[in-house]
Scaffold this motif. Sequence first.
Motif, PDB file in Angstrom:
ATOM      1  N   VAL G  13       0.853  -1.190   0.000  1.00  5.66           N
ATOM      2  CA  VAL G  13       0.000   0.000   0.000  1.00  5.66           C
ATOM      3  C   VAL G  13       0.890   1.241   0.000  1.00  5.66           C
ATOM      4  N   GLY G  16       2.218   2.104  -3.131  1.00  3.25           N
ATOM      5  CA  GLY G  16       1.211   2.453  -4.128  1.00  3.25           C
ATOM      6  C   GLY G  16       0.818   1.300  -5.026  1.00  3.25           C
ATOM      7  N   ILE G  18      -0.930  -1.319  -4.117  1.00  2.00           N
ATOM      8  CA  ILE G  18      -2.308  -1.706  -3.786  1.00  2.00           C
ATOM      9  C   ILE G  18      -3.013  -0.449  -3.314  1.00  2.00           C
ATOM     10  N   THR G  19      -4.223  -0.227  -3.771  1.00  2.00           N
ATOM     11  CA  THR G  19      -4.939   0.966  -3.305  1.00  2.00           C
ATOM     12  C   THR G  19      -5.426   0.731  -1.881  1.00  2.00           C
ATOM     13  N   PRO G  20      -5.581   1.798  -1.121  1.00  2.00           N
ATOM     14  CA  PRO G  20      -6.118   1.633   0.241  1.00  2.00           C
ATOM     15  C   PRO G  20      -7.466   0.910   0.229  1.00  2.00           C
ATOM     16  N   GLU G  21      -8.311   1.266  -0.766  1.00  2.00           N
ATOM     17  CA  GLU G  21      -9.622   0.613  -0.820  1.00  2.00           C
ATOM     18  C   GLU G  21      -9.462  -0.907  -0.935  1.00  2.00           C
ATOM     19  N   SER G  24      -8.149  -2.349   2.283  1.00  2.00           N
ATOM     20  CA  SER G  24      -9.214  -2.361   3.293  1.00  2.00           C
ATOM     21  C   SER G  24     -10.129  -3.553   3.070  1.00  2.00           C
TER      22      SER G  24
END
Lengths: 248, 248, 248, 248, 248, 248, 248, 248
Positions: G13, G16, G18-21, G24
């Motif tokens: 994350v 960058g 993996i997106t935070p979304e 999550s």
Amino acid sequence: MDKNSLLQMLSQVRKGKITPEEASQRILELPYQDIGHTKLDMMREMRVGYPEVIYCEGKTLNQLQEIFGKLLEGDGNILGTRATEEMYRSIARLSKEIVYYPVSRLLTLKRQPIMYSETSVAIVTAGTSDLPVAEEAEKTLDFYGNKVKMITDVGVAGIHRLFSVLPVIREARVVIVVAGMEGALASVVGGLVEKPVIAVPTSVGYGASFQGLAALLSMLNTCASGVGVVNIDNGFGAGYLASTINKL
Amino acid sequence: MDKNSLLQMLSQVRKGKITPEEASQRILELPYQDIGHTKLDMMREMRVGYPEVIYCEGKTLNQLQEIFGKLLEGDGNILGTRATEEMYRSIARLSKEIVYYPVSRLLTLKRQPIMYSETSVAIVTAGTSDLPVAEEAEKTLDFYGNKVKMITDVGVAGIHRLFSVLPVIREARVVIVVAGMEGALASVVGGLVEKPVIAVPTSVGYGASFQGLAALLSMLNTCASGVGVVNIDNGFGAGYLASTINKL
Amino acid sequence: MDKNSLLQMLSQVRKGKITPEEASQRILELPYQDIGHTKLDMMREMRVGYPEVIYCEGKTLNQLQEIFGKLLEGDGNILGTRATEEMYRSIARLSKEIVYYPVSRLLTLKRQPIMYSETSVAIVTAGTSDLPVAEEAEKTLDFYGNKVKMITDVGVAGIHRLFSVLPVIREARVVIVVAGMEGALASVVGGLVEKPVIAVPTSVGYGASFQGLAALLSMLNTCASGVGVVNIDNGFGAGYLASTINKL
Amino acid sequence: MDKNSLLQMLSQVRKGKITPEEASQRILELPYQDIGHTKLDMMREMRVGYPEVIYCEGKTLNQLQEIFGKLLEGDGNILGTRATEEMYRSIARLSKEIVYYPVSRLLTLKRQPIMYSETSVAIVTAGTSDLPVAEEAEKTLDFYGNKVKMITDVGVAGIHRLFSVLPVIREARVVIVVAGMEGALASVVGGLVEKPVIAVPTSVGYGASFQGLAALLSMLNTCASGVGVVNIDNGFGAGYLASTINKL
Amino acid sequence: MDKNSLLQMLSQVRKGKITPEEASQRILELPYQDIGHTKLDMMREMRVGYPEVIYCEGKTLNQLQEIFGKLLEGDGNILGTRATEEMYRSIARLSKEIVYYPVSRLLTLKRQPIMYSETSVAIVTAGTSDLPVAEEAEKTLDFYGNKVKMITDVGVAGIHRLFSVLPVIREARVVIVVAGMEGALASVVGGLVEKPVIAVPTSVGYGASFQGLAALLSMLNTCASGVGVVNIDNGFGAGYLASTINKL
Amino acid sequence: MDKNSLLQMLSQVRKGKITPEEASQRILELPYQDIGHTKLDMMREMRVGYPEVIYCEGKTLNQLQEIFGKLLEGDGNILGTRATEEMYRSIARLSKEIVYYPVSRLLTLKRQPIMYSETSVAIVTAGTSDLPVAEEAEKTLDFYGNKVKMITDVGVAGIHRLFSVLPVIREARVVIVVAGMEGALASVVGGLVEKPVIAVPTSVGYGASFQGLAALLSMLNTCASGVGVVNIDNGFGAGYLASTINKL
Amino acid sequence: MDKNSLLQMLSQVRKGKITPEEASQRILELPYQDIGHTKLDMMREMRVGYPEVIYCEGKTLNQLQEIFGKLLEGDGNILGTRATEEMYRSIARLSKEIVYYPVSRLLTLKRQPIMYSETSVAIVTAGTSDLPVAEEAEKTLDFYGNKVKMITDVGVAGIHRLFSVLPVIREARVVIVVAGMEGALASVVGGLVEKPVIAVPTSVGYGASFQGLAALLSMLNTCASGVGVVNIDNGFGAGYLASTINKL
Amino acid sequence: MDKNSLLQMLSQVRKGKITPEEASQRILELPYQDIGHTKLDMMREMRVGYPEVIYCEGKTLNQLQEIFGKLLEGDGNILGTRATEEMYRSIARLSKEIVYYPVSRLLTLKRQPIMYSETSVAIVTAGTSDLPVAEEAEKTLDFYGNKVKMITDVGVAGIHRLFSVLPVIREARVVIVVAGMEGALASVVGGLVEKPVIAVPTSVGYGASFQGLAALLSMLNTCASGVGVVNIDNGFGAGYLASTINKL
């Protein structure tokens, strides 16, 4: 007979259109159809908003035929609980529209369109073996016009399964938890959601489950607040109660 | 042997017509017929006003045939309880007059005319599924010469059904309430009538009804005064007790 | 409000003397005195022939004082059950006529003459330790105008004691059997008399008596016919039921 | 920590403002205050909308003082259940605002204004002796901002008392029924109102009530639909559940 | 191996005829035949005077065949309890001398002459339905060489039947009372005879008999002194205990 | 009144020395002393060989004084069970010879010499906490003239303790096993001795012992043959039964 | 997902990748396979070291086929408990490697080699009738790679049988005791070995064994220290627990 | 006396140094100290590795003084359970080193250094009110040389509290879960850790908790595998069992 009709009738008594004797009789007379062995509460839907439900267990095939025959003279929807396959076959002759759910042992006849509520009820089961009871709740909720979300097999022995479905559960307005064995799921769900929770102990288990007693006691003693309990295996009762809450 | 016959016999001893030994024997000897496995109380009707009742459950077909065979040598009326269809068929060969009620599992043989009392007993049932027990009470009452009014399916979930039949219930001298599940009907009826009420819990229900335990405890703890309780599903016992009261 | 007064009132509605609204209100209005925590059923005596009984256990001294204070405004007889000595002392200030029975924990206030029935009720106890419950039945019966014959300590372990008092028991119209431990006396008496028998299990015993459960189950399963059972230690209930039977 | 804060925090991870290690720790870390013997759930109000309740029974005076001392550092409202008078006196030293209800054994500290809902909850009790449990429900409901209508002493033995207050009961959005002995009131009320009914069995009674077991089983087996049951004497639980329903 | 044989063997150790290792082994070695699933106690008759009894329930046909096959290698008498007809047929192939009693479900094989005691044991049953249990006791007593007097159907509901047979009962050295329902017969007999009384509750009854629990509790709480109780329906146990007493 | 006296009396009737009325009265009249609350069975010793025992629990001090006062008019030995210290002090004023055992709560008055049997009874306890019940059995046995061997604290958790005392146990004619908790000692002893074994479950334990229920069920289900069980904590009953066996 | 993978993912994350979304979602997403009625915990073996076990009772044949079908897509070992013969036949079509044990009703599929521990677990049974439960424990232990020593039929009624096998029992690292009736074997073994003892009550017995309740209570109240109890007839649970201990 | 000493002794018999009689006696003689009411198992520590524990409940002060007096003659460590403050004061006179824990009611005397294991046991409690039982387990574990990690108040109603302490729990070798009310914590922990879990139900709760029965049944029926249960409130037993596992 509500207060308004009483007032109306008494006005007619004053005007002399109804004799006091007749009025007295009517007040004591109450609205049901007597077919000998059974008193059918034909006006129940008008009075409490729900049509009468037929508890089939312990009734003879003859009695059930007469009961459904009478109800079929009207045009309301009908729900039968705890019906055997043999009962269904006996009743099915009366109307082809009667549907039987062999897993939950429900009978339904839907002749009036069902108006569904906006909000939904979540049904959460601990294990696959709790499904017959969960389906009884689900079909009851559907019959009374509630949207249902069924989430199965998320018992506490693998609690990560529960957490991944929590957002779905939290969207519901009312949550029904169906669990046998030790019934711990009710406490865990009760601690995680702020909605009313209805717990249904099931007779799934063996030995010291004593046909559901362990789950029942567990749910009654839950350390989570806001949990109401219904009888062992009583999916219908849970569905009915959830419907009265969901429709508020 | 009541006090009078004792006096009479002792007078004959005084007069020397009976030896003391013989009298001593007679006093110790008691009136029944011994057919090996069973002692038939042939003089019960004379002693307490009711013929002996045969509790059929747990007896073999052979034993029942011998018992009924012996009783058929007399000319009294006979009542058998908790008889299976197979038992009936086995007994029926002995006499064509024996009647079997498959719902309540009673056997009756009426050879003496039944003298009916003026007053009546009301039987009130909570649901249709309680009918087998209610019929057991009804046929027992009829066998002992009581008029019966049967009022069915007036459980408290639709209490208006009860109120419309209250006048009929109040005409009776004794009231029997037959209810399963939570057995609340006994308390409600007990609070509404001033007559002796006999409550019969039934095993109708499931889950935490524990085969009638819930209804039994409920009836024993009734907040209404004047309610006596009999065993779960014991329609015969309720009918018998009601008869002893009604015949006072 | 019985059917007659209803008819009368409705006649007045017809004549315009009572408005329909007022009549409607009266019909819905029911006869009790509301003193906040308690609703006193002042017309109970008129309705079912017995004045309301105050179950004292679990009530505060304040509540009891208010209840008895209200009842003392009338002139009926009053019965209080399961009252502690402290409760009595608190109530006694309101009226010197209140009598307390420390053994049976009853309170009585007799202001109206009691009309005694011709017939009597027999109370039979298994042991001396059953006396508190037996006295509760005895004083209840007396309060309601029944003659009582008390026969104590004739438990089945020395059954000859029972036989010598049988003639006295048989003179009664109704028989109450009070027994703890195994409660076998109810069955033996039930087999010997042809009158209605009311069985009261008591909590006398220890170990597997489980506070009266053994006697209770024993009495419910009696092999004698015609026995009705009340709650464990419920002498009042037995007396009340016996009175409704004796007064028939 | 809900999904939003998680997203926010993960965005900060992306931006390098929070190290992955730190974020990982925060995710696993959960929001409570650990004071050794007890973990105070300070964020419970934020999470489920209700502040944590302190179950006082079984805690030492020392533990209670530490718990309340910690909670007093915040400014939320506090509810304590099943507290003895001695516990109250020990806690009362910490704050003069703590109120104690000796009948229901509740402790409350209200520091934030309570926002009352428009709709109300009705509490119906069978007898005066059920008042401690009913008050526990009442004060709990008030604490959570619900209007309450208390209707006492309308047990089924004098059912006319119930009918006269039915209109008041029907105005409520949720109905709590509090009853001991045989608990029949729950079934009767459940059959008369179309609202969710919460039944609270109480330990009022003696003998075969087995400390509330009779009422509990009775309520679980109710023939009325739409009744949820809580633990024996659990007025708090009933109040909490009614509040979650009333606030929907 | 009793103390004498131990001494003898140790003498042989001293004399060097047996090595210490061998002796040590023998002491730890105990007298039974291991056939895999079962350890047959071949020397039980020598040790306690009674041959081992085979509890057949829950054993497979294969296991029973192996057990009986092994026992048939010896020449002792054999007793099997709670055997089904199917079990009998399977065993019967091994020896034609095996006798099956279908009512009491016993199997016996008598190869050694039975030496009968002078004194007798009386078995008294409350009802005809108690006969299977009574026969189990009777055949057990016979198997162990006791004379038995069987007195059936003298339950307390018609207590005069009991009194006429009292002299017969009093001739016995030990008395077994077999009763279901409320089991009151044990107390009545216990109060009338000065001999040891063994009470056997049976599962005869229904409803609140709870499969014999009522009779069991009744017998344990008997007000008569000198009554020992065995398990519900345990006719074998009663017979065995009676035999150990009768043979003293 | 045995058969001989009956014959004698009837001879006098024949001779005209006794009128039939008088004889009839005597036959119905039975031998006890009625002191109001209690019927003292003065001839019990003559009839069954044991003087009546006074069960003190639940009797008032007044009643006990009257009972013992009456018994003191005779010259027999007296045994009182379950007496409190207060009861003893109240009775002790009547006679200085009354002895009180505070551990077993027995009262004894020995005025006649006790004839001891040759043979002895062994009492075996599982733990030290079982001693009160064991002492009740011991003193009862002594009172009835039995020699007793008390063996304490040989519970199965350290089974080697039992084996070292086995020879002592085997010398006895009857064995009483007193055990609480899981009551396993009864099964182990029952398997090791060929004598009649009487098992007394005690309420020693906590939690799931349920006041002795666990030990009681354990003993009733013993896999050892020849074990009779008495009520929980019933040391007197075990002693009495052992005495009737030992004296055969 | 353990802490390491969490750290790894969070690093991605940060980078960058993996997106935070997405991250999550993954954190909330948990590892199981949802096949509608059942959530298969495919990673259970990785997480807790044991593959998921299928509790077959109460599942339909269809559901079982889908569950086993899914599991067969992987290559792990599979264990099914409480399966009927019919269930086996239905599943057997999916794979010929599935083995069924009709006595213990287990299903196993072993595709991965089982690594056996050095140390062993002893299983000790009281009687031959306890074998089905013992075999369930045995096969479970084997499935999880434990060596097992089975010692059968050493119940306490013939305690010498137990002593001769003690050395074998003492060699084990963990001891499982399987016993019905009074379950005394658990206490005796618990007192003789210094290893952890797991007690399994069985439903072997009748009458007051109440389907295993007597043995269960007995084992919970054992006077021996160091005994853990599992549910009645729960051989699987005992085997699983023993395995976790043996593998430490 | 183990096999080696037996061999040794028998060798001496062979050599004539010990007579067979003496050897025979020694074999039958077993190692304990008899102080009348109690048999002290002085060699228990040698035999099973744990010194005998004194269960104080139900013992008199005198007995306890004699027991501890005897044990103080040795030099081992001593543990007493369920001791009242009064018992402690009485024993404390014998040695100043005796320590009393009033919350858990334990007595300890440590005279020998305790050797602590490397690995630890985790104790997890559902609520603060469970602490007395948890402390009993903790002090027992410490007494036997185990390191303990106590984690309190992580009941399932706020399950996030549990997750934050999971890493600490997972470090332990054995986990004890102490919970009252519905006892659900045992199932949740059992599903999250792969270690042996010992569940201790407590009597914390009220109403339908029935003094811990609800938690007990819940734990026995846990859907998690690998959970052993001990008696209600039996912290000592859980600690002892955990110690035998931890020390493997």
